[in-house]
Write a protein that holds these residues in place. Structure first.
Motif, PDB file in Angstrom:
ATOM      1  N   LEU A 188     -45.223 102.381 -61.568  1.00 43.06           N
ATOM      2  CA  LEU A 188     -46.347 102.864 -61.969  1.00 43.06           C
ATOM      3  C   LEU A 188     -46.119 104.128 -62.641  1.00 43.06           C
ATOM      4  O   LEU A 188     -45.127 104.767 -62.200  1.00 43.06           O
ATOM      5  CB  LEU A 188     -47.298 103.110 -60.780  1.00 43.06           C
ATOM      6  N   THR A 189     -46.967 104.748 -63.568  1.00 40.00           N
ATOM      7  CA  THR A 189     -46.452 105.903 -64.139  1.00 40.00           C
ATOM      8  C   THR A 189     -46.933 107.075 -62.998  1.00 40.00           C
ATOM      9  O   THR A 189     -47.981 106.869 -62.280  1.00 40.00           O
ATOM     10  CB  THR A 189     -47.419 106.334 -65.286  1.00 40.00           C
ATOM     11  N   THR A 190     -46.245 107.855 -62.952  1.00 36.77           N
ATOM     12  CA  THR A 190     -46.148 109.234 -62.015  1.00 36.77           C
ATOM     13  C   THR A 190     -46.716 110.428 -62.459  1.00 36.77           C
ATOM     14  O   THR A 190     -45.766 110.837 -63.644  1.00 36.77           O
ATOM     15  CB  THR A 190     -45.105 109.453 -61.183  1.00 36.77           C
ATOM     16  N   LEU A 191     -47.523 111.112 -62.244  1.00 37.16           N
ATOM     17  CA  LEU A 191     -48.081 112.257 -62.970  1.00 37.16           C
ATOM     18  C   LEU A 191     -47.871 113.515 -61.820  1.00 37.16           C
ATOM     19  O   LEU A 191     -47.433 113.283 -60.908  1.00 37.16           O
ATOM     20  CB  LEU A 191     -49.580 112.434 -63.304  1.00 37.16           C
ATOM     21  N   VAL A 192     -47.824 114.893 -62.474  1.00 33.99           N
ATOM     22  CA  VAL A 192     -47.338 115.851 -61.725  1.00 33.99           C
ATOM     23  C   VAL A 192     -48.283 117.183 -62.312  1.00 33.99           C
ATOM     24  O   VAL A 192     -48.487 117.208 -63.558  1.00 33.99           O
ATOM     25  CB  VAL A 192     -46.014 116.216 -61.756  1.00 33.99           C
TER      26      VAL A 192
END
Length: 443
Positions: A188-192
């Motif tokens: 899954l895409t990981t955001l920060v």
């Protein structure tokens, strides 16, 4: 008697786009994920068709080495011309790894090859793919494994080149198969968030397990206001953790440096962490176009950190300037194979040897850039011994002014991440890229 012209169906648009992307990957060294995103943004397909293209491209690139061996065995030919080889590989993925009916995969690939390569290859394409379809993927792996040793069989089962399997087995032993298998599952895409500019709740996803700055979320990150305004971005949790570890080490007051900052994910996180202590970050990147990407990633900060285009092996600043230095050096990327499916077949041991020499020079430059008492994070997105601990050992053997810090101790909540005094993350253990981090203090 009049000539009869064969009326062939025009290939459907999703498969045409998938073929265009794969040709860019194999013919122009494009990155599959970036090229897919670019092409789909222009094409404006319905969600179902876009998902089909994404899986067809990423799956074909991920298993490409296996598919090429299957095609060679089925055809009796060692290789095909690249345009036809790409069309055939797309057909193999549909036949062996997707829920596409056999007749549909066959006819669609024949039409695609005829339209893209030429009508003369239609019969060959049909004949070869029919032989491929006679077995499922597991049966082909068994067939190709005959005569292979254990490493060779493991390479086939997990769809990796032998040299990468050897590197994983060297580090993980029997655990290597689980790690290699995880490389075949797209994350899954990981955001920060940019610290001080946004909160994790704004990411509208599940908070990351270990990093306090991230969240995982399906869907297009560009839909989020925090991403649109530069207050958040996309970054694997492993990259977040190594940047956080550098900020947690004891160090004197003073400016921070990101030595190899492109494309800017770590620089954006470090900038916020530095600001929280009253310090400023300098971001340096060799390539001007990548320096521009760093500047874009830092656009949420006002004033924005300074970004320069400079060679980290020949620092453009006085020795002993920085309290903290991030040296996330160019590497083979063997720890990010989940997100870069083509990389496992693109990289070779020859690339590794070239990179190791550069990595040693960059680490030496990073250490020279650190102030007395300053801390350097030597980071790679690869677990390979040659570009991790062996680089550290080689550089430190020529110096007497550096101590190795206990990096895992700074992140006690992350289990099973100690590789001696170094930090080693793994996809199958931590759900992150296989990031390596050595923390070094200049006396």
């Amino acid at each position: 008697m009049p000539n009869k012209t064969l009326r062939r169906r025009r290939p459907d648009r999703p498969r045409q786009l998938a073929y265009r992307i794969v040709r860019a990957v194999t013919g122009a060294d494009a990155y599959a994920n970036l090229e897919t995103a670019r092409v789909l943004a222009e094409a404006r397909l319905e969600a179902r068709d876009a998902a089909f293209v994404t899986e067809l491209v990423s799956g074909t690139c991920r298993l490409r080495g296996t598919y090429d061996r299957i095609l060679a065995a089925a055809s009796g030919r060692p290789r095909f011309d690249p345009p036809l080889a790409d069309a055939l590989a797309l057909g193999v993925h549909q036949l062996l790894s997707m829920r596409v009916p056999t007749h549909a995969a066959l006819s669609a690939t024949v039409d695609l090859a005829a339209a893209s390569v030429g009508e003369k290859v239609a019969g060959l394409t049909n004949a070869v793919l029919r032989k491929v379809a006679a077995r499922d993927l597991d049966a082909w792996v068994v067939e190709l494994s005959r005569g292979e040793d254990e490493i060779g069989r493991l390479a086939l089962r997990t769809h990796h080149p032998r040299w990468i399997v050897e590197a994983y087995a060297d580090l993980l032993g029997e655990e290597a198969e689980a790690a290699l298998a995880t490389n075949n599952v797209a994350p899954l895409t990981t955001l920060v968030v940019r610290p001080g500019l946004a909160e994790v709740a704004e990411l509208d996803g599940e908070p990351t397990a270990f990093s306090p700055f991230g969240a995982r979320r399906a869907g297009n990150p560009a839909d989020l206001p925090a991403v649109q305004t530069g207050r958040a971005g996309v970054q694997d949790e492993g990259s977040q953790l190594v940047a956080w570890a550098l900020s947690l080490a004891d160090a004197p007051a003073g400016p921070w440096l990101d030595l190899c900052a492109g494309p800017g994910g770590k620089a954006a996180l470090l900038a916020g962490l530095a600001a929280a202590t009253g310090e400023r970050l300098l971001a340096s990147e060799l390539q001007p176009h990548r320096a521009a990407l760093v500047h874009e990633n830092l656009r949420g900060y006002h004033p924005a950190p300074v970004v320069i285009a400079a060679d980290g092996t020949r620092p453009a600043w006085p020795s002993g300037t920085f309290a903290r230095v991030m040296a996330d050096v160019p590497c083979t990327g063997l720890g990010a194979l989940r997100r870069r499916p083509e990389s496992r077949w693109r990289r070779t041991p020859a690339h590794l040897a070239e990179l190791v020499a550069l990595q040693r020079r960059l680490l030496a430059g990073a250490l020279d850039s650190a102030a007395p008492g300053g801390v350097v994070a030597y980071v790679t997105c690869s677990p390979h011994r040659a570009e991790t601990e062996q680089v550290v050992d080689a550089v430190l053997a020529a110096r007497d002014d550096v101590d190795i810090l206990d990096a895992p101790a700074l992140l006690p909540a992350v289990p099973d991440a100690a590789r001696g005094s170094f930090l080693q993350l793994w996809p199958h253990r931590h759900g992150t890229d296989a990031m390596f981090c050595a923390l070094l203090r200049r006396r």
